[in-house]
Design an enzyme around this catalytic site. Structure first.
Site, short mmCIF file in Angstrom:
data_model
loop_
_atom_site.label_atom_id
_atom_site.label_comp_id
_atom_site.label_asym_id
_atom_site.label_seq_id
_atom_site.Cartn_x
_atom_site.Cartn_y
_atom_site.Cartn_z
NE ARG A 32 7.81 -2.39 6.21
CZ ARG A 32 6.50 -2.25 6.40
NH1 ARG A 32 5.75 -1.72 5.45
NH2 ARG A 32 5.94 -2.66 7.51
NE ARG A 91 6.00 -0.43 10.15
CZ ARG A 91 4.86 -0.46 9.45
NH1 ARG A 91 4.77 0.23 8.32
NH2 ARG A 91 3.83 -1.15 9.87
CE LYS A 139 -2.03 -1.23 3.88
NZ LYS A 139 -1.32 -2.51 4.17
NE ARG A 174 -4.74 -1.75 9.96
CZ ARG A 174 -3.64 -1.21 9.42
NH1 ARG A 174 -3.65 0.00 8.93
NH2 ARG A 174 -2.55 -1.91 9.36
NE ARG A 208 2.12 -5.29 10.93
CZ ARG A 208 3.24 -5.00 10.26
NH1 ARG A 208 4.42 -5.43 10.69
NH2 ARG A 208 3.19 -4.28 9.16
P1 AP5 Z 1 4.87 -1.53 1.89
O1 AP5 Z 1 4.52 -0.73 0.68
O2 AP5 Z 1 5.56 -0.86 3.01
O3 AP5 Z 1 3.57 -2.32 2.41
P2 AP5 Z 1 2.28 -1.81 3.20
O4 AP5 Z 1 1.10 -2.46 2.57
O5 AP5 Z 1 2.27 -0.32 3.30
O6 AP5 Z 1 2.54 -2.51 4.58
P3 AP5 Z 1 2.46 -1.95 6.08
O7 AP5 Z 1 3.25 -2.90 6.93
O8 AP5 Z 1 2.81 -0.51 6.16
O9 AP5 Z 1 0.96 -2.15 6.36
P4 AP5 Z 1 0.27 -2.21 7.71
O10 AP5 Z 1 -1.12 -2.09 7.24
O11 AP5 Z 1 0.54 -3.39 8.56
O12 AP5 Z 1 0.95 -1.06 8.56
P5 AP5 Z 1 0.45 0.40 8.97
O13 AP5 Z 1 1.63 1.26 9.01
O14 AP5 Z 1 -0.71 0.79 8.16
O15 AP5 Z 1 5.77 -2.78 1.38
C1 AP5 Z 1 6.26 -3.75 2.28
C2 AP5 Z 1 7.61 -4.30 1.78
O16 AP5 Z 1 7.38 -4.98 0.54
C3 AP5 Z 1 8.67 -3.24 1.47
O17 AP5 Z 1 9.94 -3.72 1.79
C4 AP5 Z 1 8.53 -3.00 -0.04
O18 AP5 Z 1 9.74 -2.57 -0.62
C5 AP5 Z 1 8.14 -4.40 -0.52
N1 AP5 Z 1 7.26 -4.39 -1.69
C6 AP5 Z 1 6.22 -3.55 -1.94
N2 AP5 Z 1 5.61 -3.88 -3.11
C7 AP5 Z 1 6.28 -4.97 -3.58
C8 AP5 Z 1 6.11 -5.78 -4.75
N3 AP5 Z 1 5.15 -5.54 -5.65
N4 AP5 Z 1 6.97 -6.83 -4.94
C9 AP5 Z 1 7.96 -7.07 -4.03
N5 AP5 Z 1 8.17 -6.33 -2.91
C10 AP5 Z 1 7.33 -5.30 -2.69
O19 AP5 Z 1 -0.08 0.14 10.45
C11 AP5 Z 1 0.79 -0.16 11.51
C12 AP5 Z 1 0.03 -0.32 12.80
O20 AP5 Z 1 -0.64 0.93 13.13
C13 AP5 Z 1 -1.12 -1.35 12.80
O21 AP5 Z 1 -0.64 -2.66 13.07
C14 AP5 Z 1 -2.04 -0.82 13.89
O22 AP5 Z 1 -1.53 -1.12 15.14
C15 AP5 Z 1 -1.94 0.69 13.69
N6 AP5 Z 1 -2.95 1.23 12.76
C16 AP5 Z 1 -2.71 1.85 11.55
N7 AP5 Z 1 -3.87 2.21 10.99
C17 AP5 Z 1 -4.86 1.80 11.81
C18 AP5 Z 1 -6.28 1.86 11.74
N8 AP5 Z 1 -6.92 2.44 10.69
N9 AP5 Z 1 -6.99 1.32 12.76
C19 AP5 Z 1 -6.38 0.76 13.84
N10 AP5 Z 1 -5.03 0.66 13.95
C20 AP5 Z 1 -4.28 1.18 12.95
MG MG Z 2 2.43 1.03 4.90
#
Ligand code: AP5
Ligand code: MG
Length: 208
Positions: free
Chosen positions: A127, A154, A13, A88, A165
């Site tokens: 990552r 992270r 994402k 979410r 997760r």
């Molecule tokens: P990346 O693009 O970073 O993936 P992402 O989908 O953004 O993954 P996140 O880990 O950020 O998602 P998340 O939803 O768990 O975390 P968030 O920060 O939202 O890519 C990942 C890796 O893959 C990278 O190394 C990249 O280079 C590689 N990659 C990307 N595309 C690729 C491809 N096509 N092929 C190969 N490699 C690829 O949330 C964190 C925490 O915050 C949650 O756990 C929760 O505690 C809290 N939180 C956030 N939002 C909410 C909410 N709305 N409600 C409640 N809690 C929340």
């Molecule tokens: Mg992300």
């Protein structure tokens, strides 16, 4: 244009959102990035959110909805937003519908970036993020390929937390796939291909 990016942790994402920001100038709102900044700065929100995030659990809906209500009214969102990591839960999705309808801004699409969970565990454990510019990279990047900054891992990118997760995603967030399918806004994109190939499909889905 207002878009929701749906997908499991590590689906890509943030990677796709960064491309949309760079090429299309869209406003990117990542609740995860906002929460990590709040934790780092030890704000009242950050203090409340930290233990949930460290465990890979969701931060309570009321905190997230209050945060988004404020963020989505800021002037940089007027031309449209890419919502990454929000909503979410069904409660958050319903709250988003209310916020957008009060602002008179309809949602244009919910893009689901679809990737197999085992691919994701490997991706997230390797990552690395840039401390300076936030660039999303991998363990292969000794320094940030964009700005030369120091890369870090992270706190929630360890295997135990990643697996939790993924479980939390399955239980609480995946019902949103049907929610947006029901609103005829869902577009599914195969996220297990080269990021640039995925991006081509993202642009096509958004008619960019
Ligand atoms: P990346 O693009 O970073 O993936 P992402 O989908 O953004 O993954 P996140 O880990 O950020 O998602 P998340 O939803 O768990 O975390 P968030 O920060 O939202 O890519 C990942 C890796 O893959 C990278 O190394 C990249 O280079 C590689 N990659 C990307 N595309 C690729 C491809 N096509 N092929 C190969 N490699 C690829 O949330 C964190 C925490 O915050 C949650 O756990 C929760 O505690 C809290 N939180 C956030 N939002 C909410 C909410 N709305 N409600 C409640 N809690 C929340
Ligand atoms: Mg992300």
């Amino acid at each position: 244009m207002n878009i929701v990016l749906l997908g499991a942790p590590g689906a890509g994402k943030g990677t796709q959102a960064a491309k949309l920001v760079e090429e299309e100038g869209l406003c990117h709102i990542s609740t995860g990035d906002i929460l990590r900044a709040a934790v780092k700065n030890q704000t009242p929100l950050g203090v409340k959110a930290k233990s949930y995030m460290d465990a890979g659990d969701l931060v309570p809906d009321d905190l997230i909805i209050d945060l988004m209500k404020e963020r989505i009214q800021q002037p940089d969102t007027e031309k449209g937003v890419i919502l990454d990591g929000f909503p979410r839960t069904t409660t958050q999705a319903v709250a988003l519908d209310t916020m957008l309808s009060e602002l008179g801004r309809p949602l244009d699409a919910a893009l689901l970036i679809d990737v197999d969970p085992e691919v994701i565990v490997n991706r997230l454990c390797s990552r690395r993020m840039c401390k300076e510019c936030g660039h999303i990279g991998t363990a292969a990047d000794a320094a940030c390929p964009k700005c030369g900054g120091e890369m870090y891992q992270r706190d929630d990118d360890n295997e135990t937390t990643v697996r939790n997760r993924l479980d939390v995603y399955e239980k609480s967030t995946s019902p949103l796939i049907d929610y947006y399918r029901g609103c005829e806004l869902l577009v599914t994109i195969d996220g297990d291909r080269d990021p640039q190939v995925v991006y081509t499909d993202v642009k096509e889905a958004l008619k960019l």
